[in-house]
Motif scaffolding. Sequence first.
Motif, PDB file in Angstrom:
ATOM      1  N   ASN A   2      90.739  41.841  94.292  1.00 12.59           N
ATOM      2  CA  ASN A   2      90.434  42.687  95.422  1.00 12.59           C
ATOM      3  C   ASN A   2      89.670  43.917  94.925  1.00 12.59           C
ATOM      4  OD1 ASN A   2      90.446  44.384  97.636  1.00 12.59           O
ATOM      5  ND2 ASN A   2      92.348  43.494  98.405  1.00 12.59           N
ATOM      6  N   HIS A   3      88.331  43.874  95.091  1.00 19.44           N
ATOM      7  CA  HIS A   3      87.507  44.967  94.583  1.00 19.44           C
ATOM      8  C   HIS A   3      87.749  46.257  95.349  1.00 19.44           C
ATOM      9  CE1 HIS A   3      85.266  42.418  91.842  1.00 19.44           C
ATOM     10  NE2 HIS A   3      85.171  41.523  92.792  1.00 19.44           N
ATOM     11  N   SER A   4      88.075  46.100  96.622  1.00 21.14           N
ATOM     12  CA  SER A   4      88.307  47.294  97.437  1.00 21.14           C
ATOM     13  C   SER A   4      89.517  48.060  96.911  1.00 21.14           C
ATOM     14  CB  SER A   4      88.519  46.886  98.893  1.00 21.14           C
ATOM     15  OG  SER A   4      88.829  48.030  99.657  1.00 21.14           O
ATOM     16  N   ASN A   5      90.587  47.334  96.580  1.00 18.36           N
ATOM     17  CA  ASN A   5      91.777  47.994  96.047  1.00 18.36           C
ATOM     18  C   ASN A   5      91.501  48.628  94.692  1.00 18.36           C
ATOM     19  OD1 ASN A   5      93.346  47.471  98.226  1.00 18.36           O
ATOM     20  ND2 ASN A   5      94.342  45.672  97.356  1.00 18.36           N
ATOM     21  N   ASN A   6      90.712  47.926  93.855  1.00 20.45           N
ATOM     22  CA  ASN A   6      90.400  48.471  92.538  1.00 20.45           C
ATOM     23  C   ASN A   6      89.602  49.762  92.673  1.00 20.45           C
ATOM     24  OD1 ASN A   6      91.708  46.450  91.201  1.00 20.45           O
ATOM     25  ND2 ASN A   6      89.875  45.211  90.857  1.00 20.45           N
ATOM     26  N   SER A   7      88.671  49.777  93.626  1.00 22.60           N
ATOM     27  CA  SER A   7      87.856  50.971  93.834  1.00 22.60           C
ATOM     28  C   SER A   7      88.730  52.117  94.322  1.00 22.60           C
ATOM     29  CB  SER A   7      86.745  50.673  94.857  1.00 22.60           C
ATOM     30  OG  SER A   7      86.011  51.845  95.117  1.00 22.60           O
ATOM     31  N   GLN A   8      89.651  51.794  95.221  1.00 25.87           N
ATOM     32  CA  GLN A   8      90.545  52.826  95.746  1.00 25.87           C
ATOM     33  C   GLN A   8      91.416  53.374  94.630  1.00 25.87           C
ATOM     34  OE1 GLN A   8      90.655  53.947  98.930  1.00 25.87           O
ATOM     35  NE2 GLN A   8      92.180  55.441  98.344  1.00 25.87           N
ATOM     36  N   ASP A  11      89.386  55.685  92.466  1.00 27.08           N
ATOM     37  CA  ASP A  11      89.186  56.969  93.134  1.00 27.08           C
ATOM     38  C   ASP A  11      90.446  57.825  93.062  1.00 27.08           C
ATOM     39  OD1 ASP A  11      87.073  55.662  95.815  1.00 27.08           O
ATOM     40  OD2 ASP A  11      86.623  56.291  93.765  1.00 27.08           O
TER      41      ASP A  11
END
Lengths: 58, 141
Positions: A2-8, A11
């Motif tokens: 899950n790239h979105s979770n990794n990005s979050q 951040d």
Amino acid sequence: MNHSNNSQTADDTVRHMTETWLEMVGDLIAKNRQAVIVASKNGDLPKVSVSQTPTEES
Amino acid sequence: MSLISRFFHVFLGKDITALLLKSSTGSRASGGITESELIRLESSVSRSIFGPLPNGVVSRDFFNLDKKTWIWREACQDQDGLIRETVARYEVQPGGVLKILPGHRYYFLEGNELHNFILAVQSYYSLVSREIYEPKPQLED
């Protein structure tokens, strides 16, 4: 993955590190000030030097 | 002392440079140096961070009020010759750096504004450490 979770997560990590660093700076400044204040009250002039750089008020 | 009281107390202080120079000659006033006086001295030293004042800007101050609060104060002269002050408060919070402006406006710093704030803090600490307090290792972000 899950790239979105990794990005979050990245951040959040950066934000936390930034907050930690800013708090550390604030703490160091406070300690510097306290050292000078205590020393001046004790009659011990701290290693305080004032730069001779002209200010706007001078 | 409340945050607001401390803030205004800073700007009612004496000239720090003269006070410290006077202190250095041995004629120290009783009670020693106060935190407000040190803040004013730090603020005067840190003015070089932001370069020369733009047209219309009378004065600028940026300083650390306490461990989690930074203050930016700018005085501008308008077309009528009146001096108008803008004060921004930056609070380091778990959610980020909260910028608080007059009129109950506030938001968390992001992007370039956050980056510039961090640079200003870093420069501030380096300058006051070098010019006022004992030399310390430079902080690295």
